[in-house]
Write an enzyme that holds these catalytic residues in place. Structure first.
Site, mmCIF file in Angstrom:
data_model
loop_
_atom_site.group_PDB
_atom_site.id
_atom_site.type_symbol
_atom_site.label_atom_id
_atom_site.label_comp_id
_atom_site.label_asym_id
_atom_site.label_seq_id
_atom_site.Cartn_x
_atom_site.Cartn_y
_atom_site.Cartn_z
ATOM 1 N N HIS A 139 -12.751 50.751 -7.105
ATOM 2 C CA HIS A 139 -12.782 49.444 -8.146
ATOM 3 C C HIS A 139 -11.827 49.656 -9.089
ATOM 4 O O HIS A 139 -11.967 50.424 -9.965
ATOM 5 C CB HIS A 139 -14.386 49.357 -8.645
ATOM 6 C CG HIS A 139 -14.355 48.375 -9.635
ATOM 7 N ND1 HIS A 139 -14.538 48.570 -11.030
ATOM 8 C CD2 HIS A 139 -14.661 47.010 -9.359
ATOM 9 C CE1 HIS A 139 -14.896 47.455 -11.464
ATOM 10 N NE2 HIS A 139 -14.896 46.378 -10.559
ATOM 11 N N HIS B 43 -6.959 42.413 -13.857
ATOM 12 C CA HIS B 43 -8.295 41.876 -13.726
ATOM 13 C C HIS B 43 -8.679 40.852 -14.525
ATOM 14 O O HIS B 43 -9.369 39.585 -14.010
ATOM 15 C CB HIS B 43 -9.446 43.051 -14.252
ATOM 16 C CG HIS B 43 -10.902 42.727 -14.072
ATOM 17 N ND1 HIS B 43 -11.633 41.684 -15.097
ATOM 18 C CD2 HIS B 43 -11.617 42.609 -13.185
ATOM 19 C CE1 HIS B 43 -12.701 41.546 -14.749
ATOM 20 N NE2 HIS B 43 -12.859 41.787 -13.664
HETATM 21 CA CA CA Z 1 -12.682 42.670 -8.780
#
Ligand code: CA
Length: 353
Positions: free
Chosen positions: A45, A87
């Site tokens: 992640h 992000h």
């Molecule tokens: Ca993501």
């Protein structure tokens, strides 16, 4: 002992072997059997954010070295339409944009990536994520000191992973997310079309290629499949309406049996929040599987849940191992997004405590 089958599980040498094993074990290509030959895939992640700032090439190299099956890219566009790995649609939480471009914020006080050219974006330093002047995660990579971290373009990151795949002989897959397509459209940009083109140019186009494409925006997931003709594996992320991730999407509906059936007609998997698949209402140290997981499995949807963090556990989980054990044995996940790919891999490969 319940963990024994996983302790004995042999890890496939490459993601291709993993995919082949899944395909061989099941009728469909995305119904990995919970057998000794398989384990949930580990998705790094945002790279290795427990150790290096998120979405930096250094973090991606670390995730590759950990042996992550997939490495995630969140993708937004610059003003000149270049896909970058970031992000947020804003730059404030993870870069020094406020000091480099002090007069370029919008009225809400934020600096939007789409207001900056790639040349300008490259002048920014990436730093550990902060909120209100405090690190979001205490004890992770420190701020301060010289920083050489830059925001990578999607192409730069794909080149890095391609290079590491070649030099290590182990293929890590990629797992790009189309961020805020409605926002990009309102800004005059078609992010999905641009990202699909870059992916195809790099050999990521169909279900045999080692990648998944993900988005929270259900309307865009349908568009990607039906209008843009995408033939790769597609994952519908599932959030909560109150999070405001995709204002036009009703996640309450997507979580129902009817909603999941609609998803199964378009996508190959779902990316639910941990709280959607494991019941955390009773903080008694154990979680129960929620209905959503079983329904999705019956529909043949792969389940890749987010986000497994050793330093931010659900209240019911006394340790990361307990959480991982529940993910495997209770929710029977096919994959997990984790900030700690190294720890998760160690546990899943049977090398943990
Ligand atoms: Ca993501």
């Amino acid at each position: 002992m319940v963990l024994s089958s996983f302790a004995r599980a042999k890890r496939p040498a490459t993601i291709f072997a993993a995919i082949a094993a899944f395909a061989a074990a099941t009728a469909g290509p995305l119904q990995p059997a919970n057998s000794e030959e398989t384990r949930p895939v580990v998705i790094a992640h945002r790279g290795a954010p427990a150790y290096l700032p998120e979405h930096t090439l250094a973090g991606k190299a670390m995730a590759h070295a950990f042996g992550a099956d997939f490495i995630e890219q969140d993708v937004v566009l610059t003003k000149d339409g270049v896909p970058i790995v970031l992000h947020d649609i804003t730059l404030d939480a993870t870069t020094d944009v406020a000091s480099v471009f002090p007069d370029r914020a919008r009225e809400d006080g934020n600096h939007y990536a789409i207001d900056f050219t790639l040349e300008e974006i490259k002048r920014l330093s990436v730093m550990e994520r902060e909120r209100n002047g405090r690190p979001v995660f205490e004890g992770r990579y420190p701020r301060g000191g010289a920083t050489t971290f830059r925001i990578p373009t999607l192409q730069e990151e794909l080149d890095l992973i391609k290079g590491l795949n070649a030099s290590t002989g182990r293929t890590a897959g990629i797992y790009p997310e189309i961020k805020s397509p409605a926002f990009h459209r309102a800004e005059g940009q078609d992010i999905s079309r641009i990202v699909l083109k870059v992916l195809a140019e790099n050999g990521y186009s169909n279900k045999d290629d080692p990648f998944f494409l993900q988005s929270f925006d259900w309307n865009e997931v349908k568009r990607i499949r039906n209008e843009l003709g995408f033939e790769g594996r597609l994952v519908q992320l599932i959030g909560e309406n109150r999070w405001g991730l995709a204002p036009e999407v009703d996640f309450d509906h997507l979580k129902t049996a009817e909603g999941l059936e609609e998803i199964a007609g378009v996508a190959d998997g779902i990316g639910p929040w941990i709280g959607h698949v494991l019941d955390d209402r009773d903080a008694n140290g154990e979680a129960e599987a929620l209905e959503l997981a079983a329904i999705a499995q019956d529909l043949g949807l792969a389940i890749h849940a987010y986000t497994f963090r050793a330093d931010r556990l659900p209240e019911w989980a006394a340790s990361f191992d307990i959480l991982l054990k529940a993910a495997v044995e209770t929710a029977k996940l096919d994959g997990l997004f984790t900030d700690h790919a190294d720890v998760a891999l160690s546990f899943l490969n049977g090398n943990g405590e």
